[in-house]
Design an enzyme around this catalytic site. Structure first.
Site, PDB file in Angstrom:
ATOM      1  N   ASP A  16      39.264  43.340  36.728  1.00 10.47           N
ATOM      2  CA  ASP A  16      39.457  42.035  37.363  1.00 10.47           C
ATOM      3  C   ASP A  16      39.902  40.955  36.384  1.00 10.47           C
ATOM      4  O   ASP A  16      39.274  39.892  36.272  1.00 10.47           O
ATOM      5  CB  ASP A  16      38.162  41.586  38.056  1.00 10.47           C
ATOM      6  CG  ASP A  16      37.609  42.619  39.011  1.00 10.47           C
ATOM      7  OD1 ASP A  16      38.421  43.296  39.675  1.00 10.47           O
ATOM      8  OD2 ASP A  16      36.382  42.767  39.098  1.00 10.47           O
ATOM      9  N   GLU A 196      41.498  40.336  48.967  1.00 13.11           N
ATOM     10  CA  GLU A 196      40.614  39.688  48.008  1.00 13.11           C
ATOM     11  C   GLU A 196      41.394  39.313  46.755  1.00 13.11           C
ATOM     12  O   GLU A 196      42.613  39.493  46.687  1.00 13.11           O
ATOM     13  CB  GLU A 196      39.448  40.620  47.646  1.00 13.11           C
ATOM     14  CG  GLU A 196      39.877  41.963  47.099  1.00 13.11           C
ATOM     15  CD  GLU A 196      38.747  42.981  47.025  1.00 13.11           C
ATOM     16  OE1 GLU A 196      37.682  42.750  47.605  1.00 13.11           O
ATOM     17  OE2 GLU A 196      38.952  44.031  46.375  1.00 13.11           O
TER      18      GLU A 196
END
Length: 512
Positions: A16, A196
């Site tokens: 991420d 997301e």
């Protein structure tokens, strides 16, 4: 000296990624989930060599990771088990008017449910690592990001996390966490599950929204939409997805969760997560941080397929490309009792507790570092082993740890003066153990984990002597530590005993 390819730029446990460029420096942050300190900050001048300079969550009183246990859940159609860890998810780093901002979600599991605690931490000097206490804001979701637009700041995030979530937006006062507008849905993606990881960028009068879809494994992809108004409506890119490795034979798979930026020359890039996945399905290093070149084709951004080599960027020396400020890269599990650790230049003293690394909430005595090399080894030597440890049932050694459900380790068991190999993977219902009873209590016991892409080898050596004296106690295919998860391998030393307060001296602990 042998060189490694440019990618991954942050190897090992580095999912991420988010990046910001300030005054010729690139600063990058990753998720850390249940590990402390959280949210490592890396710095680079050239996008090739990186230094781990600080951690945005570095004090025990900033927040708690106690309720960040790992849940096991079945994946439809595959029969595999997803390991969903709580803790610190998908941070974004941004800079505005002299202040660095990191915005993030802490997922906690009170009563087994997912609850999202969203917060902002700030610093004026990213090199000192003096980050603020969290400022919390009301958002029922994950993966928040910040857009600065004039004198306004907006949070965009993945609302009500789940397969059919939406991307929501609201204006915020970053100093107080107060919402300055209602929260509105601005896009639902192109139809992939789990929309997301949103980031908004303003370019040529357009607001470009880039998100991840398809889940963070086989179906992972990056899609984009744009609008003339920050509130929408957003029209999808006709060439979506703009980045993916799905349905390809690429070695680097699962690419997604991307942040876009420009370098000093104006060239566009993306930092994204991905895995190095071999032909046997192994991706033992977990989700790592990769770099890929971006291009604007007319009015839309696209990214090149992620490769191990990038044209016009030099290969990197595997031993020097990723460094760390002293001691900043040590990791503990959840809310560590830092009084149980004494770190010196060549030694680490551990104080025992009765908590083992299999505990889902309480922090064991464990200190480690991320495994950075696909092929390497980690070592530690226990000094001054005592005959008096027998009654304490002390177990101490070195482990490759992912979470409370999955670890492989070699350790000394004082109850019968044995060296033990143990593999646990509850997601795959694996439990293996091998014991070697020693002739006598050793004065010194050296332990080692050797690793390749396909295998872990766990070894020991009593006393000094040559390398030929190493005994291999156990081996395991890295498939036994591979699976759909969020984290990566952390190799560390641990000490558990029924009697708290015993002190063990480890010499020459190192992790490749």
């Amino acid at each position: 000296m042998a060189t490694d390819p440019i990618n991954p730029i942050i190897p090992g446990f580095a999912p991420d990624p988010s990046l910001v460029k300030v005054d010729g420096w690139y600063y990058l942050v990753n998720s850390t989930f249940h590990m402390f300190p959280g949210l490592p900050i890396y710095a680079s001048r050239d996008l090739v060599s990186w230094t781990h300079i600080s951690n945005a969550i570095n004090r025990q009183n900033q927040l708690s990771l106690t309720k960040s246990d790992t849940k096991l859940g079945g994946l439809p159609h595959s029969g595999e088990v997803m390991l969903a860890t709580g803790g610190l998810y998908a941070p974004t780093i941004r800079y505005h008017q002299g202040t660095f901002y990191v915005v993030c979600t802490n997922i906690v599991h009170p009563g087994g449910e997912d609850v999202s605690e969203n917060f902002i931490v700030t610093t004026q000097d990213v090199w000192k690592g003096e980050w603020s206490d969290p400022t919390y804001f009301d958002f029922k979701g994950i993966d928040p990001s910040i857009l600065f637009d004039g004198d306004k700041a907006y949070i965009q995030g993945s609302a009500a996390p789940g397969p059919l979530t939406k991307i929501n937006l609201f204006e915020i006062d970053l100093s107080t966490g107060k919402k300055l507008s209602e929260e509105r849905t601005i896009w639902g993606g192109t139809g992939g599950i789990y929309p997301e990881g949103p980031h908004l960028y303003k370019r040529n009068g357009w607001y470009y929204l880039m998100i991840s879809e398809g889940g963070t494994h086989e179906g992972h992809m990056i899609t984009m939409a744009r609008s003339r108004d920050v509130w929408g409506p957003y029209d999808p890119c006709p060439n979506n997805p703009i980045l993916t490795a799905r349905d390809t034979n690429e070695y680097i798979q699962y690419t997604g969760h991307c942040d876009a930026f420009q370098d000093e020359t104006g060239q566009w890039w993306g930092v994204c997560l991905g895995v190095r996945k071999d032909e046997g399905g192994r991706f033992i290093m977990g989700r790592e941080t990769f770099l890929t070149r971006g291009n604007w084709d007319g009015e839309w951004l696209s990214f090149e397929t992620v490769k191990s080599h990038i044209d016009n960027l030099p290969p990197k020396d595997g031993s020097a490309a990723l460094s760390a400020v002293a001691n900043v890269d040590y990791l503990y599990i959840r809310d560590a009792n830092l009084g149980n650790y004494e770190i010196d230049k060549t030694s680490i003293a551990l104080t025992t507790s009765p908590v083992d690394i299999s505990h889902p909430e309480t922090s064991p005595t464990f200190i480690g570092k991320r495994q950075r090399k696909l092929h390497g080894q980690s070592d530690a030597t226990i000094r001054s082993v005592s005959d008096n440890w027998h009654a304490t049932k002390l177990r101490s050694g070195i482990a490759c740890y992912k979470d409370e459900h999955r670890y492989v380790r070699i350790f000394y068991d004082a109850s019968d003066s044995a060296v033990v190999f143990e593999l646990i993977n509850n997601a795959k219902k694996l439990a293996q153990m091998e014991r070697h009873i020693l002739d006598k209590v050793p004065e010194e016991l050296a332990l080692r984990i050797e690793y390749t892409e396909k295998e872990y080898r766990l070894m020991y050596k009593v006393g000094g002597g040559l390398d030929e004296n190493w005994i291999c106690l156990g081996t395991t295919d890295t498939l036994n530590m591979t699976g759909p998860d969020f984290v990566g391998p952390v190799i560390g030393i641990f000490a558990v005993a029924e009697t708290s307060g015993l002190k063990l001296d480890f010499q020459d602990f190192r992790v490749d």
